[in-house]
Design an enzyme around this catalytic site. Structure first.
Site, PDB file in Angstrom:
ATOM      1  N   THR A   1      52.356  23.927  57.292  1.00  0.00           N
ATOM      2  CA  THR A   1      52.450  23.022  56.143  1.00  0.00           C
ATOM      3  C   THR A   1      53.053  21.686  56.556  1.00  0.00           C
ATOM      4  OG1 THR A   1      52.747  24.981  54.757  1.00  0.00           O
ATOM      5  CG2 THR A   1      53.294  22.851  53.775  1.00  0.00           C
TER       6      THR A   1
ATOM      7  N   ASP B   1      60.664  26.500  60.946  1.00  0.00           N
ATOM      8  CA  ASP B   1      59.668  26.863  59.933  1.00  0.00           C
ATOM      9  C   ASP B   1      60.433  26.996  58.619  1.00  0.00           C
ATOM     10  OD1 ASP B   1      57.204  27.822  58.794  1.00  0.00           O
ATOM     11  OD2 ASP B   1      58.027  29.851  58.866  1.00  0.00           O
ATOM     12  N   SER B   2      59.698  27.265  57.538  1.00  0.00           N
ATOM     13  CA  SER B   2      60.371  27.513  56.264  1.00  0.00           C
ATOM     14  C   SER B   2      61.046  28.893  56.264  1.00  0.00           C
ATOM     15  CB  SER B   2      59.353  27.460  55.124  1.00  0.00           C
ATOM     16  OG  SER B   2      58.394  28.479  55.291  1.00  0.00           O
TER      17      SER B   2
ATOM     18  N   TYR C   1      57.236  26.505  51.425  1.00  0.00           N
ATOM     19  CA  TYR C   1      56.917  25.076  51.405  1.00  0.00           C
ATOM     20  C   TYR C   1      55.487  24.840  50.869  1.00  0.00           C
ATOM     21  CZ  TYR C   1      60.745  23.726  54.714  1.00  0.00           C
ATOM     22  OH  TYR C   1      61.937  23.464  55.340  1.00  0.00           O
ATOM     23  N   GLY C   2      54.656  25.860  51.016  1.00  0.00           N
ATOM     24  CA  GLY C   2      53.207  25.662  50.946  1.00  0.00           C
ATOM     25  C   GLY C   2      52.612  25.262  49.621  1.00  0.00           C
TER      26      GLY C   2
ATOM     27  N   CYS D   1      55.374  25.190  61.693  1.00  0.00           N
ATOM     28  CA  CYS D   1      55.082  25.337  60.277  1.00  0.00           C
ATOM     29  C   CYS D   1      53.772  24.591  60.020  1.00  0.00           C
ATOM     30  CB  CYS D   1      56.215  24.733  59.453  1.00  0.00           C
ATOM     31  SG  CYS D   1      55.857  24.705  57.681  1.00  0.00           S
TER      32      CYS D   1
ATOM     33  N   GLU E   1      57.213  37.770  54.300  1.00  0.00           N
ATOM     34  CA  GLU E   1      58.669  37.653  54.123  1.00  0.00           C
ATOM     35  C   GLU E   1      59.271  38.953  53.573  1.00  0.00           C
ATOM     36  OE1 GLU E   1      60.902  35.224  54.891  1.00  0.00           O
ATOM     37  OE2 GLU E   1      59.471  33.757  55.677  1.00  0.00           O
TER      38      GLU E   1
ATOM     39  N   CYS F   1      48.680  28.953  58.901  1.00  0.00           N
ATOM     40  CA  CYS F   1      50.094  29.027  58.498  1.00  0.00           C
ATOM     41  C   CYS F   1      50.740  29.993  59.473  1.00  0.00           C
ATOM     42  CB  CYS F   1      50.182  29.547  57.063  1.00  0.00           C
ATOM     43  SG  CYS F   1      51.811  30.166  56.604  1.00  0.00           S
ATOM     44  N   THR F   2      51.925  29.631  59.967  1.00  0.00           N
ATOM     45  CA  THR F   2      52.509  30.428  61.052  1.00  0.00           C
ATOM     46  C   THR F   2      52.983  31.815  60.605  1.00  0.00           C
ATOM     47  OG1 THR F   2      54.591  29.259  60.689  1.00  0.00           O
ATOM     48  CG2 THR F   2      53.152  28.445  62.452  1.00  0.00           C
ATOM     49  N   HIS F   3      53.024  32.030  59.291  1.00  0.00           N
ATOM     50  CA  HIS F   3      53.328  33.391  58.832  1.00  0.00           C
ATOM     51  C   HIS F   3      52.143  34.350  59.073  1.00  0.00           C
ATOM     52  CE1 HIS F   3      56.711  31.639  56.630  1.00  0.00           C
ATOM     53  NE2 HIS F   3      57.106  32.850  56.286  1.00  0.00           N
TER      54      HIS F   3
HETATM   55  N1  DGL Z   1      54.945  29.205  57.831  1.00  0.00           N
HETATM   56  C1  DGL Z   1      54.678  28.046  57.065  1.00  0.00           C
HETATM   57  C2  DGL Z   1      53.384  27.388  57.380  1.00  0.00           C
HETATM   58  O1  DGL Z   1      52.985  27.524  58.506  1.00  0.00           O
HETATM   59  C3  DGL Z   1      55.209  27.919  55.711  1.00  0.00           C
HETATM   60  C4  DGL Z   1      54.749  28.800  54.641  1.00  0.00           C
HETATM   61  C5  DGL Z   1      55.419  28.403  53.361  1.00  0.00           C
HETATM   62  O2  DGL Z   1      56.632  28.173  53.381  1.00  0.00           O
HETATM   63  O3  DGL Z   1      54.706  28.292  52.360  1.00  0.00           O
HETATM   64  O4  DGL Z   1      52.764  26.742  56.582  1.00  0.00           O
END
Ligand code: DGL
Length: 269
Positions: free
Chosen positions: A74, A9-10, A41-42, A72, A151, A185-187
């Protein structure tokens, strides 16, 4: 090291897949990479996300992994459809498994999707969900403030700022009477308790990273490649900010694992 599973992931978001792997892939050794140097990344362009994703894959392939979970949303939404077949091992993204779970859970055919701006813009969740059931209506919502909150460790149930942000993102979706919400988004599953408290119990949350892990299990089983017992502690790698990754990972996974991340110069891959 061969016979292991790569997850990336990012940042810390992909730890939601590591967490799910405890249950669904209990005998597998995991190599985790968080591209903290380039996170988030998003909000980035296709070319930039593709370049970062390519480094993520190349780094994990240097371990001779047998499968990679792109944990991830994204990367899975924006670039995976274009690069998936380029690699010598199966690549499992989160969009298809998450969408399938949402379609199977909805009762009224109204599904909300929260994801990063780039993932929403790609239309990937919308396309995957309506491909599975064209009668379903999808209500997408970019939720960019969730990633920095997670984060920075702001995901505990009582966090007032996170709750306020969640209310703002969710209000329009709740007005549409969604009964299922994809945390695209996995966050975002870090914020599940807060999100559920805003949505109420009538809305079912879908964690696509968990669904992706179940898919990875099925793919490995079909190929006869599940490990009997090579688990051990996952190996964690990040491209910067070791201490803050370690801190968040310990809160999220610490009971299960020792978190000792190593630093990688990801631009070499
Ligand atoms: N956890 C990521 C996702 O699922 C990335 C979030 C990011 O870096 O913007 O999109």
């Amino acid at each position: 090291m061969s016979d292991c599973i790569g997850i990336f992931d990012s940042g810390v978001g992909g730890l939601t897949a590591v967490h799910a792997a405890e249950k669904y892939l209990p005998n597998e050794h995991i190599i985790y990479f968080g591209d903290t140097e380039h996170m988030p990344y998003g909000g980035r362009s296709f070319d930039t996300i593709e370049k970062f994703a390519s480094s993520d894959f190349n780094f994990l392939l240097s371990f001779d992994v047998k499968i990679i979970i792109a944990a991830c949303g994204t990367v899975s939404s924006v670039v995976l459809p274009h690069i998936k077949n380029k690699y010598p091992v199966p690549i499992i993204g989160v969009v298809e498994p998450g969408s399938a779970a949402a379609v199977s859970k909805t009762r009224n055919g109204r599904i909300g999707v929260l994801a990063t701006a780039a993932a929403i813009k790609s239309g990937a969740y919308n396309d995957a969900i309506t491909r599975k059931d064209s009668s379903v209506q999808v209500f997408p919502m970019p939720a960019p403030l969730f990633v920095p909150l997670v984060e920075n460790g702001r995901f505990h149930k009582g966090d007032r700022v996170a709750k306020l942000v969640a209310q703002e993102y969710l209000e329009p979706l709740l007005k549409e009477n969604i009964d299922t919400l994809v945390l695209g988004c996995t966050h975002y599953p870090f914020l599940s308790e807060i999100i559920q408290s805003v949505c109420g119990d009538s809305v079912t949350l879908v964690n696509p990273a968990e669904e992706a892990v179940k898919t990875a299990h099925d793919v490995l089983k079909d190929r006869g490649s599940l490990s009997d017992n090579c688990k051990g502690n996952p190996d964690f790698y990040v491209s910067s900010d070791i201490d803050s990754f370690k801190h968040i990972a310990e809160i999220f996974l610490g009971k299960a694992y020792t978190i000792r991340p190593s630093l990688v110069n990801i631009d070499k891959y």
